[in-house]
Design a protein around this motif. Structure first.
Motif, PDB file in Angstrom:
ATOM      1  N   PHE A  86      27.873   7.774   9.987  1.00 30.19           N
ATOM      2  CA  PHE A  86      27.746   8.529  11.503  1.00 30.19           C
ATOM      3  C   PHE A  86      29.001   8.574  11.981  1.00 30.19           C
ATOM      4  O   PHE A  86      29.310   9.626  12.462  1.00 30.19           O
ATOM      5  CB  PHE A  86      27.159   7.729  12.502  1.00 30.19           C
ATOM      6  N   ILE A  87      29.940   6.914  12.349  1.00 25.38           N
ATOM      7  CA  ILE A  87      31.137   7.946  12.983  1.00 25.38           C
ATOM      8  C   ILE A  87      32.034   8.475  11.931  1.00 25.38           C
ATOM      9  O   ILE A  87      33.216   9.069  12.351  1.00 25.38           O
ATOM     10  CB  ILE A  87      31.871   5.768  12.834  1.00 25.38           C
ATOM     11  N   LEU A  88      32.089   8.139  10.742  1.00 26.02           N
ATOM     12  CA  LEU A  88      33.582   8.235   9.835  1.00 26.02           C
ATOM     13  C   LEU A  88      33.015   9.984   9.465  1.00 26.02           C
ATOM     14  O   LEU A  88      34.006  10.867   9.743  1.00 26.02           O
ATOM     15  CB  LEU A  88      33.542   7.574   8.486  1.00 26.02           C
ATOM     16  N   SER A  89      31.440  10.429   9.541  1.00 26.15           N
ATOM     17  CA  SER A  89      30.759  11.556   9.175  1.00 26.15           C
ATOM     18  C   SER A  89      31.667  12.177  10.426  1.00 26.15           C
ATOM     19  O   SER A  89      31.675  13.602  10.319  1.00 26.15           O
ATOM     20  CB  SER A  89      30.311  11.621   8.656  1.00 26.15           C
ATOM     21  N   LYS A  90      31.418  12.340  11.950  1.00 22.32           N
ATOM     22  CA  LYS A  90      31.660  12.480  12.888  1.00 22.32           C
ATOM     23  C   LYS A  90      33.272  13.226  13.117  1.00 22.32           C
ATOM     24  O   LYS A  90      33.897  13.909  13.128  1.00 22.32           O
ATOM     25  CB  LYS A  90      31.123  12.348  14.239  1.00 22.32           C
ATOM     26  N   ILE A  91      33.830  12.102  12.552  1.00 21.35           N
ATOM     27  CA  ILE A  91      35.220  12.061  12.852  1.00 21.35           C
ATOM     28  C   ILE A  91      36.424  12.844  11.420  1.00 21.35           C
ATOM     29  O   ILE A  91      36.677  13.798  12.040  1.00 21.35           O
ATOM     30  CB  ILE A  91      35.974  11.578  12.621  1.00 21.35           C
ATOM     31  N   PHE A  92      36.149  13.168  10.231  1.00 24.13           N
ATOM     32  CA  PHE A  92      36.484  13.177   9.036  1.00 24.13           C
ATOM     33  C   PHE A  92      35.701  14.314   8.402  1.00 24.13           C
ATOM     34  O   PHE A  92      36.107  15.671   7.896  1.00 24.13           O
ATOM     35  CB  PHE A  92      36.584  12.435   8.202  1.00 24.13           C
ATOM     36  N   SER A 127      28.996  21.753  15.744  1.00 29.09           N
ATOM     37  CA  SER A 127      30.371  21.444  15.553  1.00 29.09           C
ATOM     38  C   SER A 127      30.605  22.323  14.012  1.00 29.09           C
ATOM     39  O   SER A 127      32.019  21.893  13.680  1.00 29.09           O
ATOM     40  CB  SER A 127      30.570  20.408  15.813  1.00 29.09           C
ATOM     41  N   VAL A 128      30.272  22.390  13.165  1.00 32.26           N
ATOM     42  CA  VAL A 128      31.319  23.400  11.863  1.00 32.26           C
ATOM     43  C   VAL A 128      30.858  24.160  12.539  1.00 32.26           C
ATOM     44  O   VAL A 128      29.341  25.527  12.155  1.00 32.26           O
ATOM     45  CB  VAL A 128      29.476  22.546  10.940  1.00 32.26           C
ATOM     46  N   LYS A 183      17.191  17.398  25.395  1.00 30.42           N
ATOM     47  CA  LYS A 183      18.462  17.271  25.274  1.00 30.42           C
ATOM     48  C   LYS A 183      18.541  16.007  24.771  1.00 30.42           C
ATOM     49  O   LYS A 183      19.059  15.605  23.189  1.00 30.42           O
ATOM     50  CB  LYS A 183      18.065  16.388  26.699  1.00 30.42           C
ATOM     51  N   TRP A 184      16.885  15.056  24.002  1.00 35.27           N
ATOM     52  CA  TRP A 184      17.377  14.757  23.109  1.00 35.27           C
ATOM     53  C   TRP A 184      17.253  15.060  21.858  1.00 35.27           C
ATOM     54  O   TRP A 184      17.744  14.716  20.787  1.00 35.27           O
ATOM     55  CB  TRP A 184      15.478  14.247  22.620  1.00 35.27           C
ATOM     56  N   TYR A 185      16.912  16.184  21.491  1.00 29.64           N
ATOM     57  CA  TYR A 185      16.714  17.189  20.567  1.00 29.64           C
ATOM     58  C   TYR A 185      18.325  17.892  20.332  1.00 29.64           C
ATOM     59  O   TYR A 185      18.781  18.157  18.621  1.00 29.64           O
ATOM     60  CB  TYR A 185      15.855  18.642  20.263  1.00 29.64           C
ATOM     61  N   LYS A 186      18.660  17.731  21.226  1.00 34.27           N
ATOM     62  CA  LYS A 186      20.683  18.192  20.980  1.00 34.27           C
ATOM     63  C   LYS A 186      21.221  17.116  20.652  1.00 34.27           C
ATOM     64  O   LYS A 186      22.574  17.046  20.231  1.00 34.27           O
ATOM     65  CB  LYS A 186      21.161  18.845  22.067  1.00 34.27           C
ATOM     66  N   ASN A 187      20.830  16.029  20.740  1.00 31.12           N
ATOM     67  CA  ASN A 187      21.467  15.244  20.641  1.00 31.12           C
ATOM     68  C   ASN A 187      22.037  14.760  19.315  1.00 31.12           C
ATOM     69  O   ASN A 187      20.966  14.349  18.050  1.00 31.12           O
ATOM     70  CB  ASN A 187      21.526  13.040  20.724  1.00 31.12           C
ATOM     71  N   ASN A 188      23.354  14.312  18.456  1.00 27.29           N
ATOM     72  CA  ASN A 188      24.019  14.443  16.803  1.00 27.29           C
ATOM     73  C   ASN A 188      23.714  13.243  16.677  1.00 27.29           C
ATOM     74  O   ASN A 188      23.223  13.400  14.698  1.00 27.29           O
ATOM     75  CB  ASN A 188      24.867  15.022  16.653  1.00 27.29           C
ATOM     76  N   PHE A 189      23.938  12.313  17.464  1.00 26.92           N
ATOM     77  CA  PHE A 189      23.129  10.907  16.784  1.00 26.92           C
ATOM     78  C   PHE A 189      22.114  10.671  16.642  1.00 26.92           C
ATOM     79  O   PHE A 189      21.777   9.825  15.054  1.00 26.92           O
ATOM     80  CB  PHE A 189      23.642  10.051  17.427  1.00 26.92           C
ATOM     81  N   LEU A 190      20.788  10.991  17.442  1.00 25.32           N
ATOM     82  CA  LEU A 190      19.371  11.441  16.967  1.00 25.32           C
ATOM     83  C   LEU A 190      18.792  11.699  15.096  1.00 25.32           C
ATOM     84  O   LEU A 190      18.512  11.449  14.686  1.00 25.32           O
ATOM     85  CB  LEU A 190      18.903  11.295  17.769  1.00 25.32           C
ATOM     86  N   ARG A 191      19.765  13.451  16.162  1.00 21.24           N
ATOM     87  CA  ARG A 191      19.515  14.125  14.249  1.00 21.24           C
ATOM     88  C   ARG A 191      20.038  13.302  13.237  1.00 21.24           C
ATOM     89  O   ARG A 191      19.549  13.592  12.320  1.00 21.24           O
ATOM     90  CB  ARG A 191      19.853  15.492  14.959  1.00 21.24           C
ATOM     91  N   ILE A 202      23.877  18.267   2.454  1.00 22.03           N
ATOM     92  CA  ILE A 202      22.702  19.419   3.704  1.00 22.03           C
ATOM     93  C   ILE A 202      22.394  19.660   4.823  1.00 22.03           C
ATOM     94  O   ILE A 202      22.439  20.358   5.680  1.00 22.03           O
ATOM     95  CB  ILE A 202      22.028  20.117   2.789  1.00 22.03           C
ATOM     96  N   LEU A 203      21.765  18.341   4.744  1.00 19.62           N
ATOM     97  CA  LEU A 203      20.517  18.190   6.289  1.00 19.62           C
ATOM     98  C   LEU A 203      21.938  17.593   7.764  1.00 19.62           C
ATOM     99  O   LEU A 203      21.303  19.311   8.323  1.00 19.62           O
ATOM    100  CB  LEU A 203      20.261  17.755   6.250  1.00 19.62           C
ATOM    101  N   ASN A 204      22.468  17.616   7.305  1.00 19.37           N
ATOM    102  CA  ASN A 204      23.496  16.997   8.526  1.00 19.37           C
ATOM    103  C   ASN A 204      24.530  17.666   9.078  1.00 19.37           C
ATOM    104  O   ASN A 204      24.825  18.163   9.955  1.00 19.37           O
ATOM    105  CB  ASN A 204      24.682  15.387   8.008  1.00 19.37           C
ATOM    106  N   HIS A 205      25.187  18.938   8.282  1.00 14.67           N
ATOM    107  CA  HIS A 205      25.823  20.120   7.986  1.00 14.67           C
ATOM    108  C   HIS A 205      24.875  21.351   8.190  1.00 14.67           C
ATOM    109  O   HIS A 205      25.569  22.072   9.291  1.00 14.67           O
ATOM    110  CB  HIS A 205      26.539  20.855   6.778  1.00 14.67           C
ATOM    111  N   THR A 206      23.306  21.534   7.718  1.00 18.92           N
ATOM    112  CA  THR A 206      22.687  22.434   8.258  1.00 18.92           C
ATOM    113  C   THR A 206      22.305  21.957  10.323  1.00 18.92           C
ATOM    114  O   THR A 206      21.515  22.488  10.831  1.00 18.92           O
ATOM    115  CB  THR A 206      22.120  22.466   7.803  1.00 18.92           C
ATOM    116  N   TRP A 207      22.284  21.414  10.128  1.00 21.62           N
ATOM    117  CA  TRP A 207      20.940  20.794  11.884  1.00 21.62           C
ATOM    118  C   TRP A 207      22.303  18.980  12.233  1.00 21.62           C
ATOM    119  O   TRP A 207      21.970  19.579  13.919  1.00 21.62           O
ATOM    120  CB  TRP A 207      19.718  19.914  10.821  1.00 21.62           C
TER     121      TRP A 207
END
Length: 149
Positions: free
Chosen positions: A137-143, A81-82, A19-27, A71-76
């Motif tokens: 984080f907020i703006l990246s997740k939304i836009f 959601s991508v 569950k922790w690993y799947k939490n995209n805010f923690l990642r 790169i890391l956010n897009h791939t991990w």
């Protein structure tokens, strides 16, 4: 010897870890921590070692860290959601979104330098980078990392 109690403990631990690993805010925070390290090292070299202008050093450090983080956010961090590959359109969106965080960073950096004038300017940069994290984080997740975009 394995007991039922051991199996229960380890299955609960495994579920919590998954569950922790799947939490995209923690990642996102982990990627952000790596980006912060890169940012701080680059900033330190330019501002504190080579005594370059702090704003130029901060912008240069931002450019390197934002590229790594994209790169890391897009791939991990946001991979669920991508649906597309890494591309110039989403990279441009990511950079534009993070420019807001850069402005927050520059504001905090300069404010700390003016008010406290630390001998090691990297201390002020660290506070500047951290101050922009939530916005990023907020703006990246939304836009940026949103399947609808």
């Amino acid at each position: 010897m394995h007991s039922v109690q051991d199996d229960f403990f380890f299955s609960n631990y495994r579920e919590k870890l998954e569950k922790w690993y799947k939490n995209n805010f923690l990642r996102f925070l982990i990627v952000g921590a790596l980006g912060t390290i890169v940012n701080i090292i680059v900033f330190f070299i330019f501002a504190d070692v080579f005594h370059q202008d702090v704003n130029i050093a901060a912008i240069f450090a931002f450019c390197i860290a934002v590229s790594q983080n994209y790169i890391l956010n897009h791939t991990w961090s946001f991979r669920e959601s991508v649906s597309s590959r890494i591309n110039i359109k989403s990279y441009t969106k990511y950079v534009c979104v993070n420019i807001f965080g850069l402005f927050v960073n520059l504001f905090a950096l300069n404010l700390i330098l003016i008010v406290f004038n630390p001998s090691i300017k990297t201390v002020a940069q660290l506070f500047g980078v951290l101050s922009g994290t939530l916005f990023n984080f907020i703006l990246s997740k939304i836009f940026v990392f949103n399947e609808k975009n």
